[in-house]
Scaffold this motif. Sequence first.
Motif, PDB file in Angstrom:
ATOM      1  N   UNK A 287       0.841  -1.286   0.231  1.00 57.87           N
ATOM      2  CA  UNK A 287       0.137  -0.250  -0.103  1.00 57.87           C
ATOM      3  C   UNK A 287       0.940   1.399   0.113  1.00 57.87           C
ATOM      4  N   UNK A 288       1.918   1.118   0.426  1.00 58.43           N
ATOM      5  CA  UNK A 288       2.853   2.446   0.801  1.00 58.43           C
ATOM      6  C   UNK A 288       4.051   2.415  -0.251  1.00 58.43           C
ATOM      7  N   UNK A 289       4.374   1.426  -1.062  1.00 58.50           N
ATOM      8  CA  UNK A 289       5.222   1.200  -1.962  1.00 58.50           C
ATOM      9  C   UNK A 289       4.771   1.215  -3.362  1.00 58.50           C
ATOM     10  N   UNK A 290       5.893   1.498  -4.445  1.00 57.38           N
ATOM     11  CA  UNK A 290       5.570   1.555  -5.788  1.00 57.38           C
ATOM     12  C   UNK A 290       6.401   0.386  -6.502  1.00 57.38           C
ATOM     13  N   UNK A 291       5.723  -0.573  -7.023  1.00 57.28           N
ATOM     14  CA  UNK A 291       6.275  -1.721  -7.757  1.00 57.28           C
ATOM     15  C   UNK A 291       7.079  -1.191  -9.047  1.00 57.28           C
ATOM     16  N   UNK A 292       8.170  -1.843  -9.002  1.00 57.62           N
ATOM     17  CA  UNK A 292       8.873  -1.232 -10.489  1.00 57.62           C
ATOM     18  C   UNK A 292       9.526  -2.923 -10.867  1.00 57.62           C
ATOM     19  N   UNK A 293       9.112  -3.138 -12.252  1.00 58.23           N
ATOM     20  CA  UNK A 293       9.282  -4.322 -12.771  1.00 58.23           C
ATOM     21  C   UNK A 293      10.666  -4.681 -13.168  1.00 58.23           C
ATOM     22  N   UNK A 294      11.609  -3.772 -13.027  1.00 53.80           N
ATOM     23  CA  UNK A 294      13.152  -4.083 -13.147  1.00 53.80           C
ATOM     24  C   UNK A 294      13.820  -3.643 -12.052  1.00 53.80           C
ATOM     25  N   UNK A 295      15.080  -3.996 -12.130  1.00 53.76           N
ATOM     26  CA  UNK A 295      16.201  -3.773 -10.968  1.00 53.76           C
ATOM     27  C   UNK A 295      17.474  -3.686 -11.858  1.00 53.76           C
ATOM     28  N   UNK A 296      18.589  -3.195 -11.064  1.00 50.76           N
ATOM     29  CA  UNK A 296      19.777  -2.718 -11.865  1.00 50.76           C
ATOM     30  C   UNK A 296      21.044  -3.619 -11.203  1.00 50.76           C
ATOM     31  N   UNK A 297      21.943  -3.854 -12.076  1.00 51.22           N
ATOM     32  CA  UNK A 297      23.101  -4.416 -11.644  1.00 51.22           C
ATOM     33  C   UNK A 297      24.303  -3.456 -11.991  1.00 51.22           C
ATOM     34  N   UNK A 298      25.075  -2.768 -11.090  1.00 51.31           N
ATOM     35  CA  UNK A 298      25.832  -1.698 -11.208  1.00 51.31           C
ATOM     36  C   UNK A 298      25.515  -0.603 -12.192  1.00 51.31           C
ATOM     37  N   UNK A 299      24.103  -0.472 -12.308  1.00 51.10           N
ATOM     38  CA  UNK A 299      23.630   0.687 -13.043  1.00 51.10           C
ATOM     39  C   UNK A 299      24.131   0.413 -14.693  1.00 51.10           C
ATOM     40  N   UNK A 300      24.101  -0.653 -15.031  1.00 50.36           N
ATOM     41  CA  UNK A 300      24.257  -0.952 -16.220  1.00 50.36           C
ATOM     42  C   UNK A 300      22.980  -0.658 -17.059  1.00 50.36           C
ATOM     43  N   UNK A 301      23.162  -0.307 -18.513  1.00 53.12           N
ATOM     44  CA  UNK A 301      22.221   0.305 -19.134  1.00 53.12           C
ATOM     45  C   UNK A 301      20.954  -0.938 -19.441  1.00 53.12           C
ATOM     46  N   UNK A 302      21.213  -2.030 -19.563  1.00 56.30           N
ATOM     47  CA  UNK A 302      20.325  -3.238 -19.643  1.00 56.30           C
ATOM     48  C   UNK A 302      19.972  -3.713 -18.270  1.00 56.30           C
ATOM     49  N   UNK A 303      18.501  -3.224 -17.941  1.00 57.29           N
ATOM     50  CA  UNK A 303      17.925  -3.575 -16.590  1.00 57.29           C
ATOM     51  C   UNK A 303      17.674  -5.061 -16.469  1.00 57.29           C
ATOM     52  N   UNK A 304      17.634  -5.405 -15.025  1.00 52.97           N
ATOM     53  CA  UNK A 304      17.392  -6.819 -14.745  1.00 52.97           C
ATOM     54  C   UNK A 304      15.631  -7.049 -14.863  1.00 52.97           C
ATOM     55  N   UNK A 305      15.218  -7.707 -15.554  1.00 52.06           N
ATOM     56  CA  UNK A 305      13.710  -8.012 -15.776  1.00 52.06           C
ATOM     57  C   UNK A 305      13.311  -8.934 -14.776  1.00 52.06           C
ATOM     58  N   UNK A 306      12.471  -8.197 -13.773  1.00 51.37           N
ATOM     59  CA  UNK A 306      12.182  -9.148 -12.277  1.00 51.37           C
ATOM     60  C   UNK A 306      10.516  -9.558 -12.769  1.00 51.37           C
ATOM     61  N   UNK A 307      10.042  -9.182 -14.074  1.00 58.05           N
ATOM     62  CA  UNK A 307       8.686  -9.663 -14.217  1.00 58.05           C
ATOM     63  C   UNK A 307       8.628 -10.980 -14.671  1.00 58.05           C
ATOM     64  N   UNK A 308       9.635 -11.634 -15.043  1.00 57.23           N
ATOM     65  CA  UNK A 308       9.602 -12.863 -15.565  1.00 57.23           C
ATOM     66  C   UNK A 308      10.247 -14.010 -14.191  1.00 57.23           C
ATOM     67  N   UNK A 309       9.979 -13.513 -13.321  1.00 51.02           N
ATOM     68  CA  UNK A 309      10.696 -14.406 -11.756  1.00 51.02           C
ATOM     69  C   UNK A 309       9.265 -15.319 -11.286  1.00 51.02           C
ATOM     70  N   UNK A 310       9.634 -16.333 -10.884  1.00 49.74           N
ATOM     71  CA  UNK A 310       8.610 -17.342 -10.296  1.00 49.74           C
ATOM     72  C   UNK A 310       8.360 -16.900  -8.883  1.00 49.74           C
TER      73      UNK A 310
END
Length: 482
Positions: A67-90
């Motif tokens: 209720x208090x947070x904002x979901x973001x479907x991606x994360x980052x590794x060392x601020x690389x341009x290609x984001x990590x896609x969390x939307x496919x995780x089990x």
Amino acid sequence: MAEVLDVAVVGGGPTGLWLACELALAGVRVELFERRVEAVRESRALTLHPRSLEVLALRGLEGRFLERGRPLPTGHFAMLDTRLDFSVLDTRFPYTLFLPQAVTEALLEERARELGVAVRRGHTVEALRQDDEGVDLEGSTDAGTFRIRARFVVGADGARSAVRRLSGIPFPGTDVTRTSVLGDVTLGAPPAQPALGIANERGGVMVVPMSPGVHRIVVNDPLREKAPVREPVTLEELRESTLRIAGSDFGMREPRWLSRFGNETRLAERYREGRVLLAGDAAHIHFPAGGQGLNVGLQDAMNLGWKLAAVVKDGAPEALLDSYSRERRPVGEALIHNTLAQTALIGATRETLALRELLSGLLREPRLNRQLADNIGALDVSYAPLDVPAPQTPSPLLSEWCGRRLSDVELGTDARLYAALHPGRWLLLGLGEDDARPLPRWEPGWPSQVTTLRGHLRRADFEGVGGMLVRPDGHVGWAWAA
């Protein structure tokens, strides 16, 4: 003589608060001692990762945080341009939840107080002595001194842990060799994109919206990375570095918080010394890459809580506590390995920039991207079998399932796995269509409370599994064939 506590938790951050919640849920007499008089308003950490949300869901508390947070479907590794896609995780939570640490702590403290935990602020621990029966803590408050005795003490008191130092647990590692800065500021001309990351030959800048009107700017400036970690940060320093690296200072003004942080990296030699245990930053510190520290601390507390409660309340052998260090210290080692790798990628040399470009390209491959997302989200953590008896079942045991983390699978039309684990007990779960088949008995050798449940799973990866004994933290204890 004063009453002896079951457990004294030292440290009122997310790790200590969650551990106190877990112990109180099990009926353990626990009190929490925090040196700060007021709750911290600044938020060094900003996200909850998928496994941390699962930890909260295992106790039915995820709604308060969602209720208090904002979901973001991606994360980052060392601020690389290609984001990590969390939307496919089990997982039922295939995202990171953007939620400032101050809010996380407030919600956890609210829960702790609901469960009857005494949160004693303004208590600084200064002496610790333990014997075969318990631990004595002494310290100071604004009103004078205090002394308490507890059967066990947990140090969740951060990187400069007094509990760790007083208990004699070594904390080997490396000192600060480089520093970065952050600032929570108002931006008159914020970037158009929701989150901006820049890495070039002049350094690195990350800009993230915090709340209406406030952004966080994190700067890695090669010209300033040798500044001492205790040197105060000024708005002018933040502005000059940002302008030189990003080409704009985004109209920054009105700083709410400015901080310098370093890459000191250490791991406790052991997580237990007799009746003293460590969790969270008291056990591991690192460069804050990927926002993993708070999350691993919560997961430390989840692992320790039910085990310590079993020893204190149910008479489980104290050897069960050794499994805490055996299971969680390798996670701490992996965390340090991960953050060291990210730290190496945060730089402005031609070699570093070339490596960043190469790895960013590799992360476009879905399998590699998912592997790293699983790792950052802590969904890949698995444990060796615990030294507890197996259920008495005529079916063969499926050893390959032992220690596996379970997602919140549906057990039927209106039932989910995690709901059955809300009380924090073991779960004896029968699977399959034969409801008349008796479930096996489980006698661990101590009077552990066990919930018994039947369910039906349609997922192919559970084919051939007749049932399982699920630990209170959502990992498989034992599984047997259908």
